[in-house]
Design a protein around this motif. Sequence first.
Motif, PDB file in Angstrom:
ATOM      1  N   ARG A  79      -9.493  -3.812   4.181  1.00  0.00           N
ATOM      2  CA  ARG A  79      -8.195  -3.212   4.869  1.00  0.00           C
ATOM      3  C   ARG A  79      -7.295  -2.025   4.019  1.00  0.00           C
ATOM      4  NH1 ARG A  79      -3.232  -7.421   6.671  1.00  0.00           N
ATOM      5  NH2 ARG A  79      -1.690  -5.705   7.119  1.00  0.00           N
ATOM      6  N   ALA A  80      -7.391  -2.239   2.890  1.00  0.00           N
ATOM      7  CA  ALA A  80      -6.577  -1.077   2.092  1.00  0.00           C
ATOM      8  C   ALA A  80      -7.221   0.370   2.419  1.00  0.00           C
ATOM      9  CB  ALA A  80      -6.741  -1.432   0.472  1.00  0.00           C
ATOM     10  N   ASN A  81      -8.651   0.357   2.456  1.00  0.00           N
ATOM     11  CA  ASN A  81      -9.473   1.498   2.400  1.00  0.00           C
ATOM     12  C   ASN A  81      -8.851   1.992   3.944  1.00  0.00           C
ATOM     13  OD1 ASN A  81     -10.640   0.369   0.535  1.00  0.00           O
ATOM     14  ND2 ASN A  81     -12.151   1.987   0.431  1.00  0.00           N
ATOM     15  N   ALA A  82      -9.273   1.214   5.026  1.00  0.00           N
ATOM     16  CA  ALA A  82      -9.041   1.316   6.224  1.00  0.00           C
ATOM     17  C   ALA A  82      -7.462   1.991   6.714  1.00  0.00           C
ATOM     18  CB  ALA A  82      -9.635   0.257   7.280  1.00  0.00           C
ATOM     19  N   THR A  83      -6.581   1.165   6.238  1.00  0.00           N
ATOM     20  CA  THR A  83      -5.286   1.354   6.787  1.00  0.00           C
ATOM     21  C   THR A  83      -4.424   2.445   5.678  1.00  0.00           C
ATOM     22  OG1 THR A  83      -4.369  -0.422   5.350  1.00  0.00           O
ATOM     23  CG2 THR A  83      -5.059  -0.987   7.490  1.00  0.00           C
ATOM     24  N   ILE A  84      -4.662   2.747   4.732  1.00  0.00           N
ATOM     25  CA  ILE A  84      -4.345   3.683   3.848  1.00  0.00           C
ATOM     26  C   ILE A  84      -4.687   5.033   4.480  1.00  0.00           C
ATOM     27  CG2 ILE A  84      -4.185   4.976   1.778  1.00  0.00           C
ATOM     28  CD1 ILE A  84      -4.134   1.949   0.123  1.00  0.00           C
ATOM     29  N   GLY A  85      -6.220   5.051   4.666  1.00  0.00           N
ATOM     30  CA  GLY A  85      -6.549   6.115   5.360  1.00  0.00           C
ATOM     31  C   GLY A  85      -5.956   6.678   6.547  1.00  0.00           C
ATOM     32  N   ARG A  86      -6.011   5.544   7.503  1.00  0.00           N
ATOM     33  CA  ARG A  86      -5.432   5.770   8.830  1.00  0.00           C
ATOM     34  C   ARG A  86      -3.977   6.095   8.868  1.00  0.00           C
ATOM     35  NH1 ARG A  86      -4.188   1.198  13.732  1.00  0.00           N
ATOM     36  NH2 ARG A  86      -4.346   2.943  15.418  1.00  0.00           N
ATOM     37  N   ALA A  87      -3.258   5.706   7.889  1.00  0.00           N
ATOM     38  CA  ALA A  87      -1.817   6.024   7.827  1.00  0.00           C
ATOM     39  C   ALA A  87      -1.929   7.387   7.522  1.00  0.00           C
ATOM     40  CB  ALA A  87      -1.251   5.076   6.639  1.00  0.00           C
ATOM     41  N   ILE A  88      -2.721   7.944   6.782  1.00  0.00           N
ATOM     42  CA  ILE A  88      -2.707   9.404   6.429  1.00  0.00           C
ATOM     43  C   ILE A  88      -2.795  10.321   7.510  1.00  0.00           C
ATOM     44  CG2 ILE A  88      -3.783  11.245   5.153  1.00  0.00           C
ATOM     45  CD1 ILE A  88      -1.795   9.315   3.469  1.00  0.00           C
ATOM     46  N   ARG A  89      -3.975   9.678   8.517  1.00  0.00           N
ATOM     47  CA  ARG A  89      -4.031  10.600   9.759  1.00  0.00           C
ATOM     48  C   ARG A  89      -3.036  10.475  10.694  1.00  0.00           C
ATOM     49  NH1 ARG A  89      -5.856  14.972  11.067  1.00  0.00           N
ATOM     50  NH2 ARG A  89      -7.214  14.403   9.162  1.00  0.00           N
ATOM     51  N   LEU A  90      -2.414   9.180  10.885  1.00  0.00           N
ATOM     52  CA  LEU A  90      -1.265   9.083  11.833  1.00  0.00           C
ATOM     53  C   LEU A  90       0.135  10.012  11.495  1.00  0.00           C
ATOM     54  CD1 LEU A  90      -1.186   5.130  12.532  1.00  0.00           C
ATOM     55  CD2 LEU A  90      -1.662   7.116  14.262  1.00  0.00           C
ATOM     56  N   TYR A 128       0.874  -1.071  -0.033  1.00  0.00           N
ATOM     57  CA  TYR A 128      -0.041  -0.150   0.022  1.00  0.00           C
ATOM     58  C   TYR A 128       0.772   1.246   0.017  1.00  0.00           C
ATOM     59  CZ  TYR A 128      -3.767  -3.184   1.752  1.00  0.00           C
ATOM     60  OH  TYR A 128      -4.601  -4.207   2.051  1.00  0.00           O
ATOM     61  N   PHE A 129       2.097   1.052   0.397  1.00  0.00           N
ATOM     62  CA  PHE A 129       2.797   2.238   0.500  1.00  0.00           C
ATOM     63  C   PHE A 129       3.288   3.186  -0.563  1.00  0.00           C
ATOM     64  CE2 PHE A 129       7.064   4.552   1.312  1.00  0.00           C
ATOM     65  CZ  PHE A 129       6.543   5.166   2.615  1.00  0.00           C
ATOM     66  N   PRO A 130       3.125   2.855  -1.643  1.00  0.00           N
ATOM     67  CA  PRO A 130       3.152   3.905  -2.893  1.00  0.00           C
ATOM     68  C   PRO A 130       2.061   4.694  -3.066  1.00  0.00           C
ATOM     69  CG  PRO A 130       3.765   1.847  -3.917  1.00  0.00           C
ATOM     70  CD  PRO A 130       3.323   1.434  -2.291  1.00  0.00           C
ATOM     71  N   VAL A 131       0.834   4.377  -2.525  1.00  0.00           N
ATOM     72  CA  VAL A 131      -0.307   5.265  -2.572  1.00  0.00           C
ATOM     73  C   VAL A 131      -0.100   6.043  -1.333  1.00  0.00           C
ATOM     74  CG1 VAL A 131      -2.827   5.285  -2.074  1.00  0.00           C
ATOM     75  CG2 VAL A 131      -1.880   3.290  -3.587  1.00  0.00           C
ATOM     76  N   ALA A 135      -3.312   9.872 -18.060  1.00  0.00           N
ATOM     77  CA  ALA A 135      -3.383   8.715 -19.042  1.00  0.00           C
ATOM     78  C   ALA A 135      -4.696   7.762 -18.530  1.00  0.00           C
ATOM     79  CB  ALA A 135      -2.302   8.035 -19.447  1.00  0.00           C
ATOM     80  N   PRO A 136      -5.271   7.130 -19.327  1.00  0.00           N
ATOM     81  CA  PRO A 136      -6.354   6.164 -18.944  1.00  0.00           C
ATOM     82  C   PRO A 136      -5.496   4.947 -18.092  1.00  0.00           C
ATOM     83  CG  PRO A 136      -6.797   6.926 -21.034  1.00  0.00           C
ATOM     84  CD  PRO A 136      -5.267   7.447 -20.680  1.00  0.00           C
ATOM     85  N   GLY A 137      -4.339   4.564 -18.349  1.00  0.00           N
ATOM     86  CA  GLY A 137      -3.824   3.512 -17.965  1.00  0.00           C
ATOM     87  C   GLY A 137      -3.059   3.755 -16.590  1.00  0.00           C
ATOM     88  N   SER A 138      -3.090   5.027 -16.262  1.00  0.00           N
ATOM     89  CA  SER A 138      -2.212   5.151 -15.115  1.00  0.00           C
ATOM     90  C   SER A 138      -3.039   5.429 -13.857  1.00  0.00           C
ATOM     91  CB  SER A 138      -1.820   7.022 -15.270  1.00  0.00           C
ATOM     92  OG  SER A 138      -3.049   7.656 -15.235  1.00  0.00           O
ATOM     93  N   SER A 139      -2.397   5.385 -12.640  1.00  0.00           N
ATOM     94  CA  SER A 139      -2.835   5.150 -11.349  1.00  0.00           C
ATOM     95  C   SER A 139      -2.645   6.622 -10.679  1.00  0.00           C
ATOM     96  CB  SER A 139      -2.436   4.089 -10.500  1.00  0.00           C
ATOM     97  OG  SER A 139      -2.892   2.829 -11.298  1.00  0.00           O
ATOM     98  N   THR A 140      -3.578   7.099  -9.941  1.00  0.00           N
ATOM     99  CA  THR A 140      -3.514   8.474  -9.298  1.00  0.00           C
ATOM    100  C   THR A 140      -4.252   8.386  -8.087  1.00  0.00           C
ATOM    101  OG1 THR A 140      -5.515   9.363 -10.138  1.00  0.00           O
ATOM    102  CG2 THR A 140      -3.493   9.705 -11.771  1.00  0.00           C
ATOM    103  N   VAL A 141      -3.890   9.363  -7.066  1.00  0.00           N
ATOM    104  CA  VAL A 141      -4.532   9.602  -5.789  1.00  0.00           C
ATOM    105  C   VAL A 141      -4.985  11.122  -6.033  1.00  0.00           C
ATOM    106  CG1 VAL A 141      -2.315  10.007  -4.472  1.00  0.00           C
ATOM    107  CG2 VAL A 141      -4.739   9.281  -3.427  1.00  0.00           C
TER     108      VAL A 141
END
Lengths: 85, 353, 92
Positions: free
Chosen positions: B135-146, B79-82, B193-199
């Motif tokens: 888990r991905a939603n919960a922990t990526i979101g929580r990492a941002i808050r921490l 998850y870290f790249p996100v 680009a359509p095939g790229s990933s973003t946040v």
Amino acid sequence: MPGLPLIPIPHPLAGNGPALVADKAAAIAGEVVAALCGDAATIAATHAARFTHLTERRLSGGAVCIDAVCAIDPAVAQRAGGGGR
Amino acid sequence: MSTATIKVDADALDDAFEARGWSDGLPVVAPTRARVDAMLRYCDRPADAELGVMPPRQGVVTPEILAVNAVMAGCRPEYFPVVLAAVEAMLEPAFNLFAVQATTHPCAPCLIVNGPIAAELGINGRYGAFGPGVRANATIGRAIRLILLNVGGAAPGILDRSTQGQPAKYAYCVAENEAESPWEPLHVERGFAPGSSTVTLTAAEGPHNLNDHVSTGAAGILATLAGAMTDMGCNNAYLYGQPTIAFGPEHAAILAADGWGKDAIREYVFEQVRLPRALWAQGGMAGMFEDLFPAADPVPIIKTPADLVIVVVGGFGRHSCWLPTFGDTTRVVTRAITRADGTPLARVADLAG
Amino acid sequence: MAIVEVLVPVAATRTTAHPLAARPARLAGARIGWLDNLKANAGALLDGIAAQLAADAVAPALRMTKNATAAAPEAVMAHLRTCDAVVLAIAD
């Protein structure tokens, strides 16, 4: 920005009545004068670490206010004491 | 710069972290060297590379300190790249993180993930995407808050002056449901680009429900959202900004079937979601930002149609939602998920070698 | 008791110091700029401070406003540069 003379007043301000705002202004007027004139380096040194402790403050006491004297305007609190209808 | 370590009783880890003000109030995973190193396998930058400073505490942001907090949040290493891309987005000046962190408003950075990496990591964009269970939603979101707490110093009542806070300050991360959207996904609209990933990051209130169970055509759905979004209690009514509508796929399909694209919906919201100035002037933040609202009557909640963000999120059912924001003092920022050299990352698995 | 060594999640800090502008030696005779960010009671607070300082600051004051959500525009800054000192009120 260390050294920027930031002079705090008790939170909140927006809900205060005119008398309390005037009191808060009077309470810091001397500090404002001290920040506006004289040697800049001395003023910067005076203010450099003024809020540093806040950034390192721990939460062990729970979520606490930045300033122990922060409070609702007493005039509002007194009126609220009746609880409304 | 190497990250400091301490030795604690493993059975009392949570008490030790809470006592030092290092937690969000929930139990944490012990950020051991081995776990942090495992997280950093998904990062191709030096662990001590300085990525910026995070306000208001002006904490120095490095991959390692982010990884420590991501471990604590329970993130899987992949998850870290996100997490990293989201932090970089928040540090862009347009996001105005200082104000977002310190304001009395309850806004929290909301992550909207687009592109194939969302599916690779299992980030939920369907049923209950804004809620618990994945888990991905919960922990990526929580990492941002921490990170906002421990690196940015946004401790509630101290440097985070939010009057009430909000539940989304624990975790606020979804994927767009691109597969069930009739429209171009958010990141493509924003030039990726359509095939790229973003946040994409937006400093938002929690989701406000837009419930329309009965309309079979666009007119009723639009009337429902206009009624709900004509909201004198949101900052956008006084400060504009870029609120988001997250349409459930059923509502989106009905709108598209009736010929409504995103731009038409934006025009509709700009024209129809307006507060009568006589009402608007009775409270809220009336009079504080007159230069933004010179003579409009009724008053719109966006300055220009282009400022409305539209995505599709959720499973089936007759609900959509909108996310009011802090106002125009913060702008929506989208960041590609890339390698250190800026090359788009097709899969996070490629980083681990 | 099992002891575990963990990394500290709190980052080091780095702040950038900017030298303060030179100040007048005394406030007497100084021209003061008052910048109101238009949030509720910011102006009233400035009024209160100005009243306290009235005896000292004999030069005509300059009163300007700015939007709380943005930096003061250049036109406002240009006016404020004509002052010896500026007070900005930031309300909640």
